[in-house]
Design an enzyme around this catalytic site. Structure first.
Site, PDB file in Angstrom:
ATOM      1  N   LYS A  44       0.836  -1.217   0.000  1.00 40.31           N
ATOM      2  CA  LYS A  44       0.000   0.000   0.000  1.00 40.31           C
ATOM      3  C   LYS A  44       0.866   1.260   0.000  1.00 40.31           C
ATOM      4  CE  LYS A  44      -2.685  -0.750   3.701  1.00 40.31           C
ATOM      5  NZ  LYS A  44      -3.815  -0.477   4.624  1.00 40.31           N
ATOM      6  N   LYS A  46       2.611   2.257   2.390  1.00 39.97           N
ATOM      7  CA  LYS A  46       2.479   2.861   3.711  1.00 39.97           C
ATOM      8  C   LYS A  46       3.535   2.212   4.603  1.00 39.97           C
ATOM      9  CE  LYS A  46      -1.960   4.514   5.089  1.00 39.97           C
ATOM     10  NZ  LYS A  46      -3.179   4.303   5.863  1.00 39.97           N
TER      11      LYS A  46
HETATM   12  N1  C2G Z   1     -10.329   6.961   9.341  1.00 35.20           N
HETATM   13  C1  C2G Z   1     -11.322   7.869   9.677  1.00 35.20           C
HETATM   14  N2  C2G Z   1     -10.991   9.143   9.976  1.00 35.20           N
HETATM   15  C2  C2G Z   1      -9.689   9.541   9.959  1.00 35.20           C
HETATM   16  C3  C2G Z   1      -8.672   8.628   9.629  1.00 35.20           C
HETATM   17  C4  C2G Z   1      -9.020   7.327   9.318  1.00 35.20           C
HETATM   18  O1  C2G Z   1     -12.528   7.529   9.697  1.00 35.20           O
HETATM   19  N3  C2G Z   1      -9.399  10.847  10.256  1.00 35.20           N
HETATM   20  C5  C2G Z   1     -10.731   5.593   9.011  1.00 35.20           C
HETATM   21  C6  C2G Z   1     -10.369   5.189   7.576  1.00 35.20           C
HETATM   22  O2  C2G Z   1     -11.368   5.659   6.658  1.00 35.20           O
HETATM   23  C7  C2G Z   1     -10.350   3.664   7.679  1.00 35.20           C
HETATM   24  C8  C2G Z   1      -9.847   3.436   9.121  1.00 35.20           C
HETATM   25  O3  C2G Z   1     -10.028   4.680   9.834  1.00 35.20           O
HETATM   26  O4  C2G Z   1     -11.676   3.140   7.554  1.00 35.20           O
HETATM   27  C9  C2G Z   1      -8.393   3.026   9.179  1.00 35.20           C
HETATM   28  O5  C2G Z   1      -7.637   4.012   8.526  1.00 35.20           O
HETATM   29  P1  C2G Z   1      -6.196   3.595   7.912  1.00 35.20           P
HETATM   30  O6  C2G Z   1      -5.437   2.866   8.944  1.00 35.20           O
HETATM   31  O7  C2G Z   1      -5.607   4.793   7.235  1.00 35.20           O
HETATM   32  O8  C2G Z   1      -6.672   2.533   6.823  1.00 35.20           O
HETATM   33  P2  C2G Z   1      -6.187   2.413   5.298  1.00 35.20           P
HETATM   34  O9  C2G Z   1      -4.729   2.552   5.201  1.00 35.20           O
HETATM   35  O10 C2G Z   1      -7.071   3.304   4.521  1.00 35.20           O
HETATM   36  O11 C2G Z   1      -6.486   0.854   5.022  1.00 35.20           O
HETATM   37  O12 C2G Z   1      -8.090  -2.774   2.451  1.00 35.20           O
HETATM   38  C10 C2G Z   1      -8.377  -1.501   3.000  1.00 35.20           C
HETATM   39  C11 C2G Z   1      -7.155  -0.842   3.571  1.00 35.20           C
HETATM   40  O13 C2G Z   1      -6.417  -1.724   4.391  1.00 35.20           O
HETATM   41  C12 C2G Z   1      -7.584   0.398   4.355  1.00 35.20           C
END
Ligand code: C2G
Length: 129
Positions: A44, A46
């Site tokens: 990803k 990340k």
């Molecule tokens: N999130 C949120 N508000 C934020 C930051 C994050 O609602 N200010 C939510 C994201 O939308 C997600 C969850 O928290 O639903 C986890 O965020 P991340 O760890 O950034 O997830 P991500 O890297 O987007 O991974 O297969 C899907 C991916 O693994 C999603």
């Protein structure tokens, strides 16, 4: 039992994550989080500050989270929904429209993201100190 499933990296846990997990759990009575492995994070593009084991430890301590499973690739979601008897798949709305294929297997709900916070923002703000 209404089972909920969501995915994420959950690095440097913050209130945006908690708001998402809280609202996801309120949609049912069992929440599974598929947590991105360190290897999948690399896919990803990340790089998480905390490794998988520590991110898992933290998530398992959250009252809204009932189970944590590993997310190793983009293609496991249908299997995860079926194997875990999931009723509702939930993601923040930055993913709006990306998981419509799951509607053949479960309900798909995108919840509004929490404004003003992100792991990237935390890193950027701390770096500027
Ligand atoms: N999130 C949120 N508000 C934020 C930051 C994050 O609602 N200010 C939510 C994201 O939308 C997600 C969850 O928290 O639903 C986890 O965020 P991340 O760890 O950034 O997830 P991500 O890297 O987007 O991974 O297969 C899907 C991916 O693994 C999603």
């Amino acid at each position: 039992m209404k089972k909920i499933l969501t995915y994420g990296t959950y690095d440097l846990l913050h209130y945006g994550h908690i708001n998402l997990l809280k609202r996801a759990k309120e949609l049912g009575n069992h929440l599974t989080v598929a947590l991105s492995s360190d290897e999948f994070n690399a896919i990803k593009n990340k790089k998480s500050y905390q490794n998988y084991e520590n991110r898992k430890l933290i998530l398992e301590a959250i009252r809204y989270v009932d189970k944590v499973i590993p997310e190793n690739n983009w293609d496991q979601k249908i299997r995860d929904v079926l194997e875990n008897n999931i009723d509702i798949f939930v993601m923040g709305d930055d993913w709006e429209g990306k998981f419509e294929f799951l509607k053949d297997y479960c309900q798909v709900i995108y919840l509004p993201r929490t404004a003003g916070i992100s792991t990237t923002k935390i890193k950027r703000d701390l770096f500027a100190v």
